[in-house]
Design a protein around this motif. Structure first.
Motif, short mmCIF file in Angstrom:
data_model
loop_
_atom_site.label_atom_id
_atom_site.label_comp_id
_atom_site.label_asym_id
_atom_site.label_seq_id
_atom_site.Cartn_x
_atom_site.Cartn_y
_atom_site.Cartn_z
N SER A 24 42.63 41.52 49.19
CA SER A 24 42.21 42.03 47.88
C SER A 24 42.10 40.89 46.87
O SER A 24 41.14 40.82 46.09
N HIS A 27 39.02 38.79 47.76
CA HIS A 27 37.78 39.44 47.34
C HIS A 27 37.59 39.35 45.84
O HIS A 27 36.47 39.17 45.37
N GLU A 28 38.67 39.48 45.10
CA GLU A 28 38.58 39.31 43.65
C GLU A 28 38.13 37.89 43.32
O GLU A 28 37.28 37.68 42.44
N TYR A 29 38.67 36.90 44.03
CA TYR A 29 38.30 35.50 43.81
C TYR A 29 36.81 35.28 44.10
O TYR A 29 36.11 34.61 43.34
N LYS A 31 34.33 37.53 44.18
CA LYS A 31 33.38 38.36 43.43
C LYS A 31 33.50 38.25 41.91
O LYS A 31 32.68 38.84 41.19
N THR A 32 34.47 37.54 41.41
CA THR A 32 34.63 37.40 39.96
C THR A 32 34.79 35.92 39.61
O THR A 32 35.07 35.10 40.48
N PRO A 33 34.64 35.59 38.35
CA PRO A 33 34.82 34.18 37.95
C PRO A 33 36.30 33.80 37.82
O PRO A 33 36.79 33.48 36.74
N MET A 34 37.01 33.84 38.93
CA MET A 34 38.43 33.48 38.95
C MET A 34 38.54 32.01 39.34
O MET A 34 37.92 31.55 40.29
N GLU A 38 44.28 30.46 38.78
CA GLU A 38 44.64 31.88 38.80
C GLU A 38 44.86 32.36 40.23
O GLU A 38 45.78 33.12 40.50
#
Length: 84
Positions: A24, A27-29, A31-34, A38
């Motif tokens: 999870s 996938h956040e990394y 699909k998002t500007p992480m 972070e």
């Protein structure tokens, strides 16, 4: 123990288990500007350098496996390994 295989990615002396929670975060990394800082914080790593080494070490098939399919895919791979 249930005898299930646990997939881990080694970063230096640390071993990061690949499970639904880790997927999870990955996938956040993706699909998002992480940023790597972070990502390191969420995975419990020391800094962006360890996060970078972790991302380089994760196989692409794991990186793109949806967390909801992780258990199924892991069992499928294990059955293929036992058959072959």
């Amino acid at each position: 123990m249930s005898g299930e295989r646990v997939y881990v990615v080694k970063v230096g002396e640390k071993e990061i288990p690949i499970d639904e929670k880790t997927l999870s975060i990955l996938h956040e990394y993706v699909k998002t500007p992480m940023g790597l800082e972070e990502l390191a914080e969420k995975l419990g790593l020391e800094g962006w350098e360890e996060a970078y080494e972790f991302i380089k070490s994760v196989p692409a098939w794991i990186l793109w496996t949806p967390p909801s399919l992780w258990t199924h895919r892991r069992k499928w791979i294990e059955s293929k390994n036992q058959a072959g």
